[in-house]
Design an enzyme around this catalytic site. Structure first.
Site, PDB file in Angstrom:
ATOM      1  N   HIS A  70      -1.934   8.129  -7.105  1.00  0.00           N
ATOM      2  CA  HIS A  70      -1.683   6.901  -6.351  1.00  0.00           C
ATOM      3  C   HIS A  70      -2.774   6.655  -5.315  1.00  0.00           C
ATOM      4  O   HIS A  70      -3.527   7.549  -4.948  1.00  0.00           O
ATOM      5  CB  HIS A  70      -0.303   6.941  -5.674  1.00  0.00           C
ATOM      6  CG  HIS A  70      -0.142   8.041  -4.670  1.00  0.00           C
ATOM      7  ND1 HIS A  70      -0.628   7.968  -3.387  1.00  0.00           N
ATOM      8  CD2 HIS A  70       0.465   9.245  -4.771  1.00  0.00           C
ATOM      9  CE1 HIS A  70      -0.319   9.069  -2.730  1.00  0.00           C
ATOM     10  NE2 HIS A  70       0.341   9.871  -3.553  1.00  0.00           N
TER      11      HIS A  70
ATOM     12  N   CYS B  27       0.417  15.353  -4.724  1.00  0.00           N
ATOM     13  CA  CYS B  27      -0.010  14.244  -5.582  1.00  0.00           C
ATOM     14  C   CYS B  27      -1.528  14.178  -5.646  1.00  0.00           C
ATOM     15  O   CYS B  27      -2.223  14.856  -4.901  1.00  0.00           O
ATOM     16  CB  CYS B  27       0.519  12.918  -5.038  1.00  0.00           C
ATOM     17  SG  CYS B  27       2.292  12.682  -5.284  1.00  0.00           S
TER      18      CYS B  27
END
Length: 142
Positions: free
Chosen positions: A97, A113
């Site tokens: 992301h 992440c």
């Protein structure tokens, strides 16, 4: 004899899985040691971008996955509604992301992440939608 055949097939699958993964129309290959992502589109390197993976005490999983779901305007339910634009979830709560912490790209900084510059995340998100989640692979290695 069936057990031997099964063992041979299982061993072959272990060695061929990375090759099969790389054959997808879209591959986001993350190298933890260099904190980079190489995007391979239709067999050709399309982009190389800096990323941030897990900081000390956290973990970014290694392996190969398909894209599970996409969320354009995602906010973290685990980390104080932190913005996660252009999220491509690949393994449970783990996603690729965009981030607003651009200055930290190129070194470990996330909770696990794979963070990208928002402009780069938008490109990858668009490509994933274009080829379809089933045709996108995330490969993370050291």
């Amino acid at each position: 004899m069936n057990r031997i055949l099964a063992a041979v097939l299982a061993t072959a699958m272990l060695f061929l899985t990375p090759v099969a993964s790389a054959a997808a129309p879209l591959v986001a290959k993350v190298d933890i040691s260099s904190q980079t992502m190489t995007v391979i589109h239709n067999g050709r390197v399309a982009y190389r971008w800096p990323v941030s993976t897990a900081r000390s005490g956290k973990w970014t999983p290694r392996g190969s996955w398909g894209a599970k779901w996409l969320s354009r305007y995602h906010k973290s339910s685990l980390y104080n509604n932190a913005p996660m634009p252009y999220s491509i979830f690949f393994n449970g709560n783990y996603a690729i992301h965009g981030t607003n912490q651009i200055s930290r790209l190129g070194r470990p900084a996330s909770a696990g992440c794979v963070r990208l510059h928002p402009d780069h995340a938008a490109v990858l998100f668009r490509l994933t939608k274009q080829v379809g989640k089933r045709n996108m692979r995330v490969v993370i290695q050291n």
